[in-house]
Design a protein around this motif. Structure first.
Motif, short mmCIF file in Angstrom:
data_model
loop_
_atom_site.label_atom_id
_atom_site.label_comp_id
_atom_site.label_asym_id
_atom_site.label_seq_id
_atom_site.Cartn_x
_atom_site.Cartn_y
_atom_site.Cartn_z
N ASP A 84 2.50 11.30 3.03
CA ASP A 84 2.86 11.92 4.18
C ASP A 84 2.70 13.37 4.37
O ASP A 84 1.91 13.80 3.58
CB ASP A 84 4.66 11.70 4.50
N ALA A 140 -3.71 7.60 -3.17
CA ALA A 140 -2.94 8.18 -2.19
C ALA A 140 -2.91 9.83 -2.66
O ALA A 140 -3.44 10.67 -1.67
CB ALA A 140 -1.71 7.72 -1.95
N LEU A 167 4.79 1.69 1.43
CA LEU A 167 4.70 0.83 2.91
C LEU A 167 5.65 0.08 3.15
O LEU A 167 6.06 -0.38 4.29
CB LEU A 167 3.32 0.79 3.29
N LEU A 199 -5.26 6.04 6.15
CA LEU A 199 -4.09 6.60 5.45
C LEU A 199 -3.29 5.66 4.43
O LEU A 199 -2.23 5.83 4.09
CB LEU A 199 -3.15 7.39 6.53
N ALA A 200 -3.74 4.46 4.31
CA ALA A 200 -3.01 3.51 3.59
C ALA A 200 -3.81 3.21 2.23
O ALA A 200 -4.98 3.02 2.39
CB ALA A 200 -2.75 2.39 4.05
N ASP A 217 -4.61 12.83 -0.73
CA ASP A 217 -3.76 14.27 -0.31
C ASP A 217 -4.55 15.41 -0.87
O ASP A 217 -4.53 16.48 -0.28
CB ASP A 217 -2.40 13.93 -0.93
N GLY A 242 2.62 0.46 8.88
CA GLY A 242 1.75 0.19 7.92
C GLY A 242 0.33 -0.05 8.37
O GLY A 242 -0.74 0.42 7.92
N CYS A 245 -1.09 3.29 9.73
CA CYS A 245 -1.57 4.02 8.60
C CYS A 245 -2.90 3.39 8.24
O CYS A 245 -4.01 4.21 8.01
CB CYS A 245 -0.61 3.97 7.41
N TYR A 246 -3.10 2.10 8.10
CA TYR A 246 -4.34 1.58 7.62
C TYR A 246 -5.82 1.89 8.61
O TYR A 246 -6.70 2.21 8.19
CB TYR A 246 -4.11 0.16 7.39
N TYR A 255 0.88 -1.17 0.04
CA TYR A 255 -0.02 -0.03 -0.26
C TYR A 255 0.93 1.48 -0.10
O TYR A 255 2.01 1.12 0.25
CB TYR A 255 -0.80 0.01 1.32
N TYR A 256 0.39 2.31 -0.15
CA TYR A 256 1.00 3.70 -0.20
C TYR A 256 0.26 4.59 0.80
O TYR A 256 -0.92 4.64 1.13
CB TYR A 256 0.72 4.32 -1.64
N ASN A 257 1.18 5.53 1.28
CA ASN A 257 0.79 6.57 2.12
C ASN A 257 1.22 7.79 1.87
O ASN A 257 2.46 8.11 1.61
CB ASN A 257 1.42 6.02 3.51
#
Length: 131
Positions: A13, A45, A21, A37-38, A49, A29, A32-33, A9-11
């Motif tokens: 920042d 992502a 992640l 936020l994942a 944002d 991770g 975040c999930y 997954y991606y986050n």
């Protein structure tokens, strides 16, 4: 439940950088999930944002233009204005509530005219980012 493949997954920042992640601990991770936020893709992502930035800007604008006003849900005579988008008509409308809160990401505004100004200033950006 946190997916087993959380490392895929991606986050986004706090600087808008999209992190993969797999470069972080499993605990990071998972946190975040759990906080929403994942995301499975970089595009998801990035979209999150953009939404976060826009919503912050909209709420700060409303805070400034409302001049300290906040909805008073105990005063059934007071109108609380908000903006909706009609997909069929493809346009924004101003609505109001007296005594029940419509859960919306967009801020409440103290007047109809202020809501109209809000649409003129942010309508295109709202459609682009949120719809």
């Amino acid at each position: 439940e946190v997916p087993e493949d959380i490392g895929d997954y991606y986050n986004p920042d706090e600087f808008g950088v999209i992190d993969h992640l797999e470069d972080f601990s499993t605990a990071y991770g998972e946190n975040c999930y759990k906080r929403g936020l994942a995301f499975k893709t970089v595009e998801e992502a990035e979209q999150y944002d953009k939404e976060r930035i826009l919503l912050f800007k909209l709420h700060k604008w409303a805070e400034e233009h409302n001049g300290g006003w906040t909805p008073n849900w105990n005063d059934f005579e007071e109108k609380q204005y908000y903006v909706v988008y009609d997909y069929e008509d493809k346009q924004f409308y101003v609505r109001f509530e007296h005594y029940s809160e419509t859960f919306t990401k967009l801020p409440y505004l103290k007047s109809y005219n202020l809501a109209e100004q809000f649409i003129k200033e942010f309508g295109d950006e709202i459609k682009e980012v949120l719809y």
